[in-house]
Design an enzyme around this catalytic site. Sequence first.
Site, PDB file in Angstrom:
ATOM      1  CG  HIS A  16      -1.954  -1.072   1.336  1.00 19.70           C
ATOM      2  ND1 HIS A  16      -2.048  -1.769   2.645  1.00 19.70           N
ATOM      3  CD2 HIS A  16      -2.986  -1.530   0.470  1.00 19.70           C
ATOM      4  CE1 HIS A  16      -3.004  -2.529   2.538  1.00 19.70           C
ATOM      5  NE2 HIS A  16      -3.615  -2.316   1.142  1.00 19.70           N
ATOM      6  CE  LYS A  40     -12.019  -7.235   2.579  1.00 15.48           C
ATOM      7  NZ  LYS A  40     -11.314  -6.356   1.683  1.00 15.48           N
ATOM      8  NE  ARG A  90      -2.917  -7.011  -4.245  1.00 17.93           N
ATOM      9  CZ  ARG A  90      -3.529  -7.173  -3.321  1.00 17.93           C
ATOM     10  NH1 ARG A  90      -3.322  -7.861  -2.148  1.00 17.93           N
ATOM     11  NH2 ARG A  90      -4.964  -7.093  -3.302  1.00 17.93           N
ATOM     12  CB  SER A 128      -4.434  -6.264   4.735  1.00 17.20           C
ATOM     13  OG  SER A 128      -3.966  -5.091   4.102  1.00 17.20           O
TER      14      SER A 128
HETATM   15  P1  ADP Z   1      -9.789  -3.513  -0.559  1.00 17.52           P
HETATM   16  O1  ADP Z   1     -10.578  -4.145   0.587  1.00 17.52           O
HETATM   17  O2  ADP Z   1     -10.754  -2.219  -1.024  1.00 17.52           O
HETATM   18  O3  ADP Z   1      -9.380  -4.285  -1.599  1.00 17.52           O
HETATM   19  P2  ADP Z   1      -7.248  -3.266   0.483  1.00 17.52           P
HETATM   20  O4  ADP Z   1      -6.488  -2.562   1.656  1.00 17.52           O
HETATM   21  O5  ADP Z   1      -6.883  -4.660   0.565  1.00 17.52           O
HETATM   22  O6  ADP Z   1      -8.502  -2.765   0.471  1.00 17.52           O
HETATM   23  O7  ADP Z   1      -6.470  -2.651  -0.824  1.00 17.52           O
HETATM   24  C1  ADP Z   1      -6.599  -1.517  -1.273  1.00 17.52           C
HETATM   25  C2  ADP Z   1      -5.972  -1.215  -2.672  1.00 17.52           C
HETATM   26  O8  ADP Z   1      -4.685  -1.471  -2.753  1.00 17.52           O
HETATM   27  C3  ADP Z   1      -6.328  -2.151  -3.694  1.00 17.52           C
HETATM   28  O9  ADP Z   1      -6.601  -1.338  -5.061  1.00 17.52           O
HETATM   29  C4  ADP Z   1      -5.306  -3.178  -3.771  1.00 17.52           C
HETATM   30  O10 ADP Z   1      -5.644  -3.839  -5.189  1.00 17.52           O
HETATM   31  C5  ADP Z   1      -4.192  -2.526  -3.605  1.00 17.52           C
HETATM   32  N1  ADP Z   1      -2.960  -3.269  -3.117  1.00 17.52           N
HETATM   33  C6  ADP Z   1      -3.068  -4.099  -1.936  1.00 17.52           C
HETATM   34  N2  ADP Z   1      -1.880  -4.591  -1.546  1.00 17.52           N
HETATM   35  C7  ADP Z   1      -1.218  -4.116  -2.860  1.00 17.52           C
HETATM   36  C8  ADP Z   1       0.061  -4.500  -3.245  1.00 17.52           C
HETATM   37  N3  ADP Z   1       0.984  -5.275  -2.673  1.00 17.52           N
HETATM   38  N4  ADP Z   1       0.772  -3.821  -4.358  1.00 17.52           N
HETATM   39  C9  ADP Z   1      -0.210  -3.196  -4.912  1.00 17.52           C
HETATM   40  N5  ADP Z   1      -1.396  -2.715  -4.751  1.00 17.52           N
HETATM   41  C10 ADP Z   1      -1.791  -3.450  -3.467  1.00 17.52           C
END
Ligand code: ADP
Length: 167
Positions: A16, A40, A90, A128
């Site tokens: 992130h 969630k 990703r 996460s």
């Molecule tokens: P959500 O519940 O909206 O998916 P996340 O916190 O899991 O929220 O992710 C927020 C954003 O960050 C999403 O667009 C996700 O694809 C992106 N993201 C999460 N991990 C990574 C990573 N390792 N590299 C690039 N983008 C990421």
Amino acid sequence: MTAVYPGSFDPLTNGHLDIITRASKIADKLIVAVLNNSSKTPAMFSVDDRLAILEETCGHIKNIEFAAFSGLLVDFAAAAGANAVIRGLRAVTDFEYEFQMAQTNRSLNDSIETLFISTSPQYSYLSSSIVKEVAILGGNVDYMVPAAVRVRLMKKIVGASCAGPVI
Ligand code: ADP
């Protein structure tokens, strides 16, 4: 361009962080928006904790703001005066869901564009959920998350082993 980078951030990972840093360089203003989504749940970190982690980790970036939101992302973005939504990609597995969300959001408000930033390769496996899973099982997540998360994870996990299941 004012952009919103929305997510659960439960917790914030280095993946992130990479997207935040890169997005802050192309947006005039970047609003990192923490989704307060009860469906969630159970979340490991409260929205307040997630905002505090963001503030501690990226508060030094000049053109950044943090907010919590619930409800429709496009409504939050429009109210915040944003004209773009940033999402990270990703792998192909992210694509289908992200594409569907982008199309849906566009059908709801076509003045807000979704922009995708592809992950830096070293973070392509990072999520996460993986961080939580590894941490709960006692593995080392130090290289996956910023210090502000490390400290809080440690407290939760030590607390859990002393006082029963809090995570
Ligand atoms: P959500 O519940 O909206 O998916 P996340 O916190 O899991 O929220 O992710 C927020 C954003 O960050 C999403 O667009 C996700 O694809 C992106 N993201 C999460 N991990 C990574 C990573 N390792 N590299 C690039 N983008 C990421």
